[in-house]
Structures are given as structure tokens and as C-alpha cells.
Design an enzyme around this catalytic site. Sequence first.
Site, PDB file in Angstrom:
ATOM      1  N   SER A 147      34.325 -12.092  10.410  1.00  0.00           N
ATOM      2  CA  SER A 147      32.964 -11.681  10.051  1.00  0.00           C
ATOM      3  C   SER A 147      32.315 -10.844  11.158  1.00  0.00           C
ATOM      4  O   SER A 147      31.952  -9.703  10.934  1.00  0.00           O
ATOM      5  CB  SER A 147      32.072 -12.896   9.775  1.00  0.00           C
ATOM      6  OG  SER A 147      32.750 -13.870   9.022  1.00  0.00           O
ATOM      7  N   LYS A 190      33.871 -15.613   4.913  1.00  0.00           N
ATOM      8  CA  LYS A 190      33.681 -14.630   3.839  1.00  0.00           C
ATOM      9  C   LYS A 190      32.243 -14.664   3.314  1.00  0.00           C
ATOM     10  O   LYS A 190      31.690 -13.636   2.945  1.00  0.00           O
ATOM     11  CB  LYS A 190      34.681 -14.882   2.708  1.00  0.00           C
ATOM     12  CG  LYS A 190      36.141 -14.567   3.081  1.00  0.00           C
ATOM     13  CD  LYS A 190      36.314 -13.151   3.607  1.00  0.00           C
ATOM     14  CE  LYS A 190      37.780 -12.750   3.721  1.00  0.00           C
ATOM     15  NZ  LYS A 190      37.953 -11.462   4.445  1.00  0.00           N
TER      16      LYS A 190
HETATM   17  P1  NAI Z   1      47.126  -8.060   5.949  1.00  0.00           P
HETATM   18  O1  NAI Z   1      47.997  -8.951   6.735  1.00  0.00           O
HETATM   19  O2  NAI Z   1      47.719  -6.818   5.385  1.00  0.00           O
HETATM   20  O3  NAI Z   1      45.833  -7.608   6.792  1.00  0.00           O
HETATM   21  C1  NAI Z   1      45.211  -8.371   7.764  1.00  0.00           C
HETATM   22  C2  NAI Z   1      45.302  -7.573   9.058  1.00  0.00           C
HETATM   23  O4  NAI Z   1      44.411  -8.082  10.019  1.00  0.00           O
HETATM   24  C3  NAI Z   1      46.696  -7.611   9.676  1.00  0.00           C
HETATM   25  O5  NAI Z   1      47.186  -6.283   9.799  1.00  0.00           O
HETATM   26  C4  NAI Z   1      46.442  -8.227  11.040  1.00  0.00           C
HETATM   27  O6  NAI Z   1      47.287  -7.672  12.023  1.00  0.00           O
HETATM   28  C5  NAI Z   1      44.990  -7.848  11.260  1.00  0.00           C
HETATM   29  N1  NAI Z   1      44.281  -8.633  12.275  1.00  0.00           N
HETATM   30  C6  NAI Z   1      44.215  -9.979  12.406  1.00  0.00           C
HETATM   31  N2  NAI Z   1      43.456 -10.300  13.466  1.00  0.00           N
HETATM   32  C7  NAI Z   1      43.016  -9.131  14.012  1.00  0.00           C
HETATM   33  C8  NAI Z   1      42.208  -8.801  15.128  1.00  0.00           C
HETATM   34  N3  NAI Z   1      41.679  -9.747  15.918  1.00  0.00           N
HETATM   35  N4  NAI Z   1      41.968  -7.493  15.397  1.00  0.00           N
HETATM   36  C9  NAI Z   1      42.494  -6.534  14.619  1.00  0.00           C
HETATM   37  N5  NAI Z   1      43.265  -6.780  13.553  1.00  0.00           N
HETATM   38  C10 NAI Z   1      43.526  -8.077  13.253  1.00  0.00           C
HETATM   39  O7  NAI Z   1      46.505  -8.981   4.811  1.00  0.00           O
HETATM   40  P2  NAI Z   1      45.462  -8.725   3.640  1.00  0.00           P
HETATM   41  O8  NAI Z   1      45.553  -9.967   2.828  1.00  0.00           O
HETATM   42  O9  NAI Z   1      45.675  -7.425   2.975  1.00  0.00           O
HETATM   43  O10 NAI Z   1      44.061  -8.733   4.372  1.00  0.00           O
HETATM   44  C11 NAI Z   1      43.154  -7.659   4.407  1.00  0.00           C
HETATM   45  C12 NAI Z   1      41.761  -8.140   4.020  1.00  0.00           C
HETATM   46  O11 NAI Z   1      41.765  -8.491   2.640  1.00  0.00           O
HETATM   47  C13 NAI Z   1      41.304  -9.379   4.780  1.00  0.00           C
HETATM   48  O12 NAI Z   1      39.923  -9.283   5.056  1.00  0.00           O
HETATM   49  C14 NAI Z   1      41.540 -10.481   3.765  1.00  0.00           C
HETATM   50  O13 NAI Z   1      40.748 -11.628   3.996  1.00  0.00           O
HETATM   51  C15 NAI Z   1      41.142  -9.749   2.496  1.00  0.00           C
HETATM   52  N6  NAI Z   1      41.545 -10.390   1.246  1.00  0.00           N
HETATM   53  C16 NAI Z   1      42.852 -10.780   1.042  1.00  0.00           C
HETATM   54  C17 NAI Z   1      43.217 -11.413  -0.128  1.00  0.00           C
HETATM   55  C18 NAI Z   1      44.641 -11.854  -0.342  1.00  0.00           C
HETATM   56  O14 NAI Z   1      44.895 -12.650  -1.261  1.00  0.00           O
HETATM   57  N7  NAI Z   1      45.595 -11.373   0.430  1.00  0.00           N
HETATM   58  C19 NAI Z   1      42.240 -11.681  -1.205  1.00  0.00           C
HETATM   59  C20 NAI Z   1      40.910 -11.174  -0.916  1.00  0.00           C
HETATM   60  C21 NAI Z   1      40.580 -10.579   0.276  1.00  0.00           C
END
Ligand code: NAI
Length: 300
Positions: A147, A190
Site C-alpha cells: 500500500s 488492499k
Molecule cells: P507478480 O509476481 O507478477 O507481481 C508481483 C511483483 O511484485 C513481482 O514482480 C515482485 O518481484 C514484485 N515485488 C514484490 N515486492 C517488491 C518490492 N518491495 N519492490 C518492488 N517490487 C516488489 O504477481 P501478480 O499476481 O501479477 O501481482 C501484481 C499485482 O496484482 C499485485 O498488486 C497483486 O496483489 C495484484 N493482484 C493479483 C491477483 C492474483 O490473483 N494474482 C488478483 C488481484 C490483484
Amino acid sequence: RGKRAFIAGIADDNGYGWAIAKSLAAAGAEILVGTWVPALNIFETSLRRGKFDESRVLPDGSLMEIAKVYPLDAVFDSPEDVPEDVKTNKRYAGSSKWTVKEVAESVKQDFGTIDILVHSLANGPEVSKPLLETSRKGYLAAISASSYSFVSLLRHFLPIINPGGATISLTYIASERIIPGYGGGMSSAKAALESDTKVLAFEAGRKHKVRVNTISAGPLGSRAAKAIGFIDMMINYSLENALGKGVICCLYCFRVSNLKMDQTEEVGNTAAFLASPLASAVTGATVYVDNGLNAMGVGV
Ligand code: NAI
């Protein structure tokens, strides 16, 4: 000239960040990426070796180009905030200028301005624990990475976002409904992100004519989701099982809207719409791109 987008939170070709990058690239935007420092090496190597080439293909047959990849850790705002053990960690020591403030400065130096800022990152170290068992440290870490990281990015990038620009983050229905398994304070994080979307839309809109929206996306088996076992948990849960246990289960939501299970491309396309002048009156909104999951009361 075409628009320029900075997308924070891409480390492979599976997540929502990648899908958004593709839709923006297909619409003609120049793509800059912020990659979490510990994941930078493997991402850049894979990119260079052509591992993502198949998923780089755009609708016109060309390959998406990434103009530059910046190392980023969005839980640190400036170098003074970085503790010694992180500074000297060998996964971090090889990179430099990866705090939010420094990345914004580097982007300014390299490109001057951007038009679109995307926050597609989240982290909750205790996500597999129920909220009731979550420690203060774990809860605050979830809020910090998932957040405040958006507040910080917006705060530091705002001066270089052109008026008329747009920002987008990704959220999840667990902010407003009970989704067992989305623990560790992630549901709280969230909820904060969605509330901040409104306040920041007001502030950034008044101050800089920049819009702020968030996409509430349906479940996706991304690296992050798989790592926490969240998607597996959801897929394995049958409706009978859930009712038998007397818990509210989200699983059958997959089937509810009878549309489809996947919405990755649509999340990308919605982000491209929200970033475009077509959405010039849309700000402060949580936009659902989930095949209708948010509207269901009970699974069928
Ligand atoms: P993802 O693994 O592709 O993306 C998350 C990214 O955040 C990763 O690349 C990770 O390296 C990066 N990350 C983590 N900590 C970090 C930090 N301190 N600084 C910079 N980068 C950091 O996974 P996803 O699921 O596509 O996530 C992207 C967004 O979508 C997130 O906000 C997630 O909560 C949201 N989301 C995902 C859903 C799902 O079911 N996968 C559903 C709804 C929302």
C-alpha cells in the site's frame, strides 16, 4: 509523441504487470520497467536470452520492446532508509539507486517525463497466516510493500508525470469481502490501497491533473500467487468442501459469471483504457476486471 509508461512490479512474463506492459506497448506506449532487486538478475538474463520472446509478441506481430529496466525496492524511499543487512546483501550489493526516490531521479535523468505510472506489486510475508495470527511486523510489512509503496511511487514520480497522465494499481476483492487464505494483513493492505486511490485521485488531480485508479482483478496463477499457495488453495477447494466446513469460499467464483476463468489480457486492456484520454473523466475508481466475481453472493 507516444506516451511513456513506467511499470513497477514485473519480474517475469506471467503477472499482471507484464500483461499491462503488453497492452500499453500495443497501444504505442514506450515501456520502462521497475523490477524488484532480488529478481533483477534472472529477469534481465531471461529477457536477453529470448526466454520471453514468445510472450513479447504484440497483435501486429512485432515484439514488445522494454526501453529500460530499473532495479527497484519499493519498501525503501531513499538510501537513508536502507538497513545495513540489506545494503550488504549480495543480491542488493550488485545494483545501485533502487530506492523509490532514486529510481524517480534516474527516470527523470534518462527520459525527462512519463505519462503513465503502473503499480503492480505486492508482498505480505505472513500472507499464509490468518489475520488473527498475523504479527504486527508481518501486518506492517504487508502495508509497507503493498500500500505505502504506491503512495511513495506516486509521491516521487508525480513531479515528472505530464499533466493529463494516469496511474493504475492492482487490487483484489479480499479488501471488501472475506477471502479465507488471503491473510497476513494483505486484505487490509488492499483496503488501504483502494481508499488511498480516492484520496490520491483528489490530491494528484488537483495538484497535477493526474488521474488515479485501481483495477480489482480476478485471481491469476502468477508467481506471487503461486508462491503463497493461494491459487492452489482456491483451485483445490470444492464448493461442497467449503460449505461442509462452514466457511465462505471464493473458489466457485471462478465459475460464477460463466464467462471464463482468465482475465489477464483484459486487465492489460483495461489499464490501457484507463491510461488513455478515453478515460479522461475516470479517477478515484476501483474498476472490476474479474468476469463478474465481485457481484456474486453465492456460488452456483
Ligand atoms: P507478480 O509476481 O507478477 O507481481 C508481483 C511483483 O511484485 C513481482 O514482480 C515482485 O518481484 C514484485 N515485488 C514484490 N515486492 C517488491 C518490492 N518491495 N519492490 C518492488 N517490487 C516488489 O504477481 P501478480 O499476481 O501479477 O501481482 C501484481 C499485482 O496484482 C499485485 O498488486 C497483486 O496483489 C495484484 N493482484 C493479483 C491477483 C492474483 O490473483 N494474482 C488478483 C488481484 C490483484
